[in-house]
Motif scaffolding. Structure first.
Motif, mmCIF file in Angstrom:
data_model
loop_
_atom_site.group_PDB
_atom_site.id
_atom_site.type_symbol
_atom_site.label_atom_id
_atom_site.label_comp_id
_atom_site.label_asym_id
_atom_site.label_seq_id
_atom_site.Cartn_x
_atom_site.Cartn_y
_atom_site.Cartn_z
ATOM 1 N N VAL A 76 0.343 -2.305 12.041
ATOM 2 C CA VAL A 76 0.881 -1.422 13.070
ATOM 3 C C VAL A 76 -0.202 -1.256 14.128
ATOM 4 C CG1 VAL A 76 1.710 0.900 13.594
ATOM 5 C CG2 VAL A 76 2.325 -0.186 11.420
ATOM 6 N N MET A 77 0.157 -1.510 15.382
ATOM 7 C CA MET A 77 -0.794 -1.395 16.482
ATOM 8 C C MET A 77 -0.194 -0.493 17.551
ATOM 9 S SD MET A 77 -2.526 -4.492 18.690
ATOM 10 C CE MET A 77 -2.936 -5.369 17.193
ATOM 11 N N GLY A 78 -1.039 0.325 18.159
ATOM 12 C CA GLY A 78 -0.548 1.208 19.203
ATOM 13 C C GLY A 78 -1.649 1.598 20.167
ATOM 14 N N GLU A 79 -1.220 2.274 21.227
ATOM 15 C CA GLU A 79 -2.171 2.717 22.243
ATOM 16 C C GLU A 79 -2.869 3.988 21.782
ATOM 17 O OE1 GLU A 79 -2.315 3.465 27.060
ATOM 18 O OE2 GLU A 79 -0.379 3.318 26.041
ATOM 19 N N GLN A 80 -4.159 4.041 21.992
ATOM 20 C CA GLN A 80 -4.966 5.205 21.613
ATOM 21 C C GLN A 80 -4.834 6.262 22.699
ATOM 22 O OE1 GLN A 80 -6.323 6.897 19.197
ATOM 23 N NE2 GLN A 80 -8.057 5.587 18.730
ATOM 24 N N ARG A 81 -4.144 7.347 22.372
ATOM 25 C CA ARG A 81 -3.935 8.430 23.346
ATOM 26 C C ARG A 81 -4.386 9.769 22.796
ATOM 27 N NH1 ARG A 81 2.074 7.561 25.748
ATOM 28 N NH2 ARG A 81 1.454 6.192 27.435
ATOM 29 N N GLY A 82 -5.036 9.762 21.654
ATOM 30 C CA GLY A 82 -5.490 11.009 21.064
ATOM 31 C C GLY A 82 -4.413 11.740 20.281
ATOM 32 N N GLU A 83 -3.249 11.115 20.126
ATOM 33 C CA GLU A 83 -2.168 11.719 19.366
ATOM 34 C C GLU A 83 -2.259 11.247 17.918
ATOM 35 O OE1 GLU A 83 1.295 10.404 21.370
ATOM 36 O OE2 GLU A 83 0.840 11.511 23.190
ATOM 37 N N GLY A 84 -1.789 12.045 17.022
ATOM 38 C CA GLY A 84 -1.822 11.677 15.615
ATOM 39 C C GLY A 84 -0.707 10.709 15.250
ATOM 40 N N VAL A 85 -0.993 9.871 14.271
ATOM 41 C CA VAL A 85 -0.002 8.945 13.730
ATOM 42 C C VAL A 85 -0.033 9.086 12.220
ATOM 43 C CG1 VAL A 85 0.640 6.537 13.440
ATOM 44 C CG2 VAL A 85 -0.251 7.315 15.622
ATOM 45 N N LYS A 86 1.107 9.238 11.627
ATOM 46 C CA LYS A 86 1.191 9.321 10.171
ATOM 47 C C LYS A 86 2.000 8.143 9.675
ATOM 48 C CE LYS A 86 0.403 14.115 9.704
ATOM 49 N NZ LYS A 86 -0.875 14.415 9.255
ATOM 50 N N MET A 87 1.508 7.526 8.608
ATOM 51 C CA MET A 87 2.206 6.396 8.000
ATOM 52 C C MET A 87 2.354 6.681 6.517
ATOM 53 S SD MET A 87 0.352 3.162 9.820
ATOM 54 C CE MET A 87 1.273 2.016 8.823
ATOM 55 N N GLY A 88 3.428 6.205 5.952
ATOM 56 C CA GLY A 88 3.634 6.369 4.521
ATOM 57 C C GLY A 88 4.255 5.129 3.929
ATOM 58 N N CYS A 89 4.127 5.009 2.624
ATOM 59 C CA CYS A 89 4.678 3.849 1.937
ATOM 60 C C CYS A 89 4.967 4.236 0.491
ATOM 61 C CB CYS A 89 3.672 2.699 1.985
ATOM 62 S SG CYS A 89 4.231 1.251 1.104
ATOM 63 N N ARG A 90 6.059 3.749 -0.022
ATOM 64 C CA ARG A 90 6.382 3.928 -1.438
ATOM 65 C C ARG A 90 6.738 2.576 -2.008
ATOM 66 N NH1 ARG A 90 8.085 9.409 -3.209
ATOM 67 N NH2 ARG A 90 7.705 10.742 -1.428
ATOM 68 N N CYS A 91 6.237 2.323 -3.195
ATOM 69 C CA CYS A 91 6.479 1.029 -3.833
ATOM 70 C C CYS A 91 6.822 1.243 -5.300
ATOM 71 C CB CYS A 91 5.253 0.137 -3.742
ATOM 72 S SG CYS A 91 4.724 -0.215 -2.068
ATOM 73 N N PHE A 92 7.641 0.372 -5.805
ATOM 74 C CA PHE A 92 7.954 0.361 -7.227
ATOM 75 C C PHE A 92 7.306 -0.895 -7.785
ATOM 76 C CE2 PHE A 92 10.747 -0.695 -10.827
ATOM 77 C CZ PHE A 92 10.598 0.472 -11.542
ATOM 78 N N TRP A 93 6.234 -0.701 -8.560
ATOM 79 C CA TRP A 93 5.502 -1.869 -9.043
ATOM 80 C C TRP A 93 4.809 -1.581 -10.353
ATOM 81 C CZ3 TRP A 93 1.653 -2.261 -4.378
ATOM 82 C CH2 TRP A 93 0.740 -1.232 -4.435
ATOM 83 N N ASP A 94 4.154 -2.591 -10.886
ATOM 84 C CA ASP A 94 3.387 -2.486 -12.126
ATOM 85 C C ASP A 94 1.949 -2.142 -11.752
ATOM 86 O OD1 ASP A 94 1.976 -2.819 -14.472
ATOM 87 O OD2 ASP A 94 2.969 -4.695 -15.022
ATOM 88 N N SER A 95 1.513 -0.942 -12.061
ATOM 89 C CA SER A 95 0.181 -0.500 -11.650
ATOM 90 C C SER A 95 -0.945 -1.246 -12.356
ATOM 91 C CB SER A 95 0.029 1.004 -11.874
ATOM 92 O OG SER A 95 0.199 1.316 -13.240
ATOM 93 N N ASP A 96 -0.644 -1.975 -13.428
ATOM 94 C CA ASP A 96 -1.671 -2.780 -14.101
ATOM 95 C C ASP A 96 -1.986 -4.063 -13.348
ATOM 96 O OD1 ASP A 96 -1.948 -0.989 -16.188
ATOM 97 O OD2 ASP A 96 -0.487 -2.022 -17.460
ATOM 98 N N THR A 97 -1.024 -4.610 -12.613
ATOM 99 C CA THR A 97 -1.222 -5.908 -11.980
ATOM 100 C C THR A 97 -1.137 -5.857 -10.451
ATOM 101 O OG1 THR A 97 1.135 -6.410 -12.160
ATOM 102 C CG2 THR A 97 -0.283 -7.147 -13.963
ATOM 103 N N ASP A 98 -0.390 -4.922 -9.895
ATOM 104 C CA ASP A 98 -0.134 -4.875 -8.461
ATOM 105 C C ASP A 98 -1.061 -3.849 -7.802
ATOM 106 O OD1 ASP A 98 1.914 -6.531 -9.257
ATOM 107 O OD2 ASP A 98 3.432 -4.964 -9.152
ATOM 108 N N ASN A 99 -1.393 -4.093 -6.540
ATOM 109 C CA ASN A 99 -2.271 -3.169 -5.832
ATOM 110 C C ASN A 99 -2.156 -3.407 -4.333
ATOM 111 O OD1 ASN A 99 -4.228 -1.134 -5.532
ATOM 112 N ND2 ASN A 99 -5.358 -1.901 -7.312
ATOM 113 N N TYR A 100 -2.904 -2.631 -3.558
ATOM 114 C CA TYR A 100 -2.904 -2.807 -2.114
ATOM 115 C C TYR A 100 -4.270 -2.430 -1.563
ATOM 116 C CZ TYR A 100 -2.945 2.128 -0.922
ATOM 117 O OH TYR A 100 -3.315 3.440 -0.759
ATOM 118 N N ALA A 101 -4.515 -2.838 -0.329
ATOM 119 C CA ALA A 101 -5.719 -2.451 0.401
ATOM 120 C C ALA A 101 -5.328 -2.250 1.855
ATOM 121 C CB ALA A 101 -6.786 -3.532 0.289
#
Length: 122
Positions: A76-101
């Motif tokens: 996600v890319m946007g213009e820096q204007r000093g405003e806040g941006v909130k992002m969220g994500c939900r996933c259904f996965w196997d926490s032993d093998t799956d991950n993110y960065a």
């Protein structure tokens, strides 16, 4: 275990090939800085920059040797204007093998949030 038709079945990745968020975060950070350092936000070019960043992150993750992993890369890319941006994500996965960065790049005119998800393919 290998069968007569050559198929292999793995329920878990090998320790050496497990998705490592710290390594992936370094990959993301490197790509973001290579593509965005010194650039000023331009709405007409931001779409192309986003696609280029996504493609390079995905290609570099494939080079890391994560066997049997599917990758999802979101930028996600946007213009820096000093405003806040909130992002969220939900996933259904196997926490032993799956991950993110994820990592964030910001300068005076733009911000960019990149996330890469590694999902083990059974």
């Amino acid at each position: 275990m290998e069968t007569e038709d050559g198929n292999t079945y793995m329920l878990r990745p090998n320790f050496k090939t497990k998705f490592r968020p710290t390594v992936v975060k370094d990959v993301i950070r490197t790509v973001l800085h290579e593509h965005l350092d010194g650039k000023e936000y331009n709405s007409e070019e931001a779409g192309d920059w986003t696609k280029a960043v996504v493609d390079e992150i995905k290609d570099k993750l494939k080079e890391q040797g994560y066997e049997r992993y599917k990758f999802i890369v979101q930028v996600v890319m946007g213009e820096q204007r000093g405003e806040g941006v909130k992002m969220g994500c939900r996933c259904f996965w196997d926490s032993d093998t799956d991950n993110y960065a994820q990592d964030v790049f910001m300068n005076d005119t733009l911000f960019c949030v990149a996330a890469a998800f590694g999902v083990f393919y059974y």
